[in-house]
Design an enzyme around this catalytic site. Structure first.
Site, PDB file in Angstrom:
ATOM      1  N   HIS A  27       0.873  -1.175   0.000  1.00 54.10           N
ATOM      2  CA  HIS A  27       0.000   0.000   0.000  1.00 54.10           C
ATOM      3  C   HIS A  27       0.909   1.224   0.000  1.00 54.10           C
ATOM      4  O   HIS A  27       1.265   1.766   1.047  1.00 54.10           O
ATOM      5  CB  HIS A  27      -0.900  -0.025   1.234  1.00 54.10           C
ATOM      6  CG  HIS A  27      -2.048   0.923   1.146  1.00 54.10           C
ATOM      7  ND1 HIS A  27      -3.076   0.934   2.047  1.00 54.10           N
ATOM      8  CD2 HIS A  27      -2.336   1.893   0.261  1.00 54.10           C
ATOM      9  CE1 HIS A  27      -3.953   1.855   1.736  1.00 54.10           C
ATOM     10  NE2 HIS A  27      -3.522   2.465   0.653  1.00 54.10           N
ATOM     11  N   PRO A 162      -8.127  -2.622   1.668  1.00 56.06           N
ATOM     12  CA  PRO A 162      -7.275  -2.866   2.835  1.00 56.06           C
ATOM     13  C   PRO A 162      -8.013  -2.590   4.147  1.00 56.06           C
ATOM     14  O   PRO A 162      -8.906  -1.735   4.203  1.00 56.06           O
ATOM     15  CB  PRO A 162      -6.116  -1.883   2.655  1.00 56.06           C
ATOM     16  CG  PRO A 162      -6.208  -1.418   1.230  1.00 56.06           C
ATOM     17  CD  PRO A 162      -7.644  -1.495   0.868  1.00 56.06           C
ATOM     18  N   SER A 164      -6.565  -2.790   8.360  1.00 52.42           N
ATOM     19  CA  SER A 164      -5.589  -2.063   9.172  1.00 52.42           C
ATOM     20  C   SER A 164      -4.547  -3.058   9.655  1.00 52.42           C
ATOM     21  O   SER A 164      -4.580  -4.236   9.300  1.00 52.42           O
ATOM     22  CB  SER A 164      -6.273  -1.392  10.366  1.00 52.42           C
ATOM     23  OG  SER A 164      -6.745  -2.370  11.289  1.00 52.42           O
ATOM     24  N   HIS A 186     -11.474   2.236  -1.270  1.00 47.63           N
ATOM     25  CA  HIS A 186     -10.167   1.586  -1.283  1.00 47.63           C
ATOM     26  C   HIS A 186      -9.719   1.175   0.117  1.00 47.63           C
ATOM     27  O   HIS A 186      -8.585   0.716   0.289  1.00 47.63           O
ATOM     28  CB  HIS A 186      -9.124   2.502  -1.920  1.00 47.63           C
ATOM     29  CG  HIS A 186      -8.439   3.421  -0.948  1.00 47.63           C
ATOM     30  ND1 HIS A 186      -9.024   4.558  -0.472  1.00 47.63           N
ATOM     31  CD2 HIS A 186      -7.225   3.353  -0.352  1.00 47.63           C
ATOM     32  CE1 HIS A 186      -8.197   5.159   0.364  1.00 47.63           C
ATOM     33  NE2 HIS A 186      -7.097   4.456   0.463  1.00 47.63           N
ATOM     34  N   ALA A 188     -11.134   0.582   4.630  1.00 53.84           N
ATOM     35  CA  ALA A 188     -12.201   0.647   5.633  1.00 53.84           C
ATOM     36  C   ALA A 188     -12.540   2.091   5.996  1.00 53.84           C
ATOM     37  O   ALA A 188     -13.679   2.414   6.324  1.00 53.84           O
ATOM     38  CB  ALA A 188     -11.779  -0.126   6.879  1.00 53.84           C
TER      39      ALA A 188
END
Length: 277
Positions: A27, A162, A164, A186, A188
């Site tokens: 990321h 994604p 966390s 893209h 939460a």
């Protein structure tokens, strides 16, 4: 058997997203290049703005792709493409570094395959007769099956959402929802701003990160670092900003995406180790 299950199995077969497989998700972006491009052309569009016309309150200026300023728009798009290509290369090499690290630890060759690359801040150029551009900011493509074959022609393109450091991430199959511009969130999303996260209760912070495996350029347990309270304070501030409690739970978000017909769940990725630059 349900169609969604068939689609999920096809994507797993094509992308090697199988149960208990180790997956590397990078990321990252263009390491500042995109920001420099955006800043430069924001100033250019401000300078080109017609004199005597009130400037937009939101601070965003239009750069027409046709007309007398078409060349400026063309130069901007070229610069944006360069930044996007650099960002892709950056993510690719981060993944290769992860593969190499596993090979060094295991002492043997590790087979790997790139599944997908999904930028979430990019202008997508028109694919039809009309020059309409789509800017996905904080959104990722969720293209559906087109029936023309190709890697994802019958399954829909992968959608990466994604979570966390302490929650799962998901790979889904896009449905190409036209009313939502074939796009999905893209991630939460944050439940706390970075400022509020950095001032979280110490006990909450310790409980949230004590079971996580996070690798950073700085080892907070190194003897030379433990004596530097100023450095440790900055380290923990950055960690607080990205702690799991700063983000929304991933499951309700992904369920909403699926219920809305945006994409179908395919594979859940659970974080084993998080590497932060």
């Amino acid at each position: 058997m349900r169609a969604a299950t068939l689609l999920a199995r096809r994507i797993r077969a094509r992308s090697l997203l199988t149960k208990n497989a180790v997956t590397i998700m990078a990321h990252a972006g263009s390491v500042g290049l995109g920001h420099a491009v955006g800043g430069y052309f924001n100033e250019r569009t401000r300078a080109l703005y017609p004199a005597g016309v009130p400037h937009p309150a939101h601070g965003f200026y239009v750069l027409p792709a046709v007309g007398p300023h078409a060349h400026e728009a063309s130069v901007y798009l070229d610069a944006m493409r360069n930044a996007a290509n650099f960002a892709f290369a950056n993510r690719l090499f981060l993944g290769l570094m992860g593969v190499r690290a596993m090979q060094e630890v295991l002492g043997r060759k590790v087979a790997s395959k790139l599944v997908y690359d999904a930028p979430h801040n990019l202008i997508w150029e028109p694919d039809g007769a009309e020059p309409r551009y789509l800017h996905r900011k904080g959104a990722t493509p969720a293209g559906g099956p087109d029936g023309h074959g190709g890697a994802f022609g019958y399954t829909g393109h992968p959608v990466i959402i994604p979570g966390s450091m302490g929650d799962a991430s998901w790979v889904l199959a896009g449905a190409g929802h036209a009313e939502l511009l074939a796009s999905a969130c893209h991630g939460a999303g944050r439940s706390l701003t970075r400022g509020r996260s950095a001032h979280a209760d110490e006990d909450l912070y310790r409980r949230a990160v004590e079971k996580l495996h996070v690798v950073t350029p700085l080892d907070p347990d190194a003897p030379c670092v433990r004596r530097r309270r100023d450095i440790l304070a900055k380290y923990h501030q950055r960690m607080k900003e990205e702690a799991p409690y700063a983000y929304k739970p991933i499951t309700p978000v992904v369920r909403s995406v699926e219920d809305a017909g945006i994409a179908r769940r395919v594979a859940r990725l659970w974080p084993l180790v998080t590497v932060k630059g």
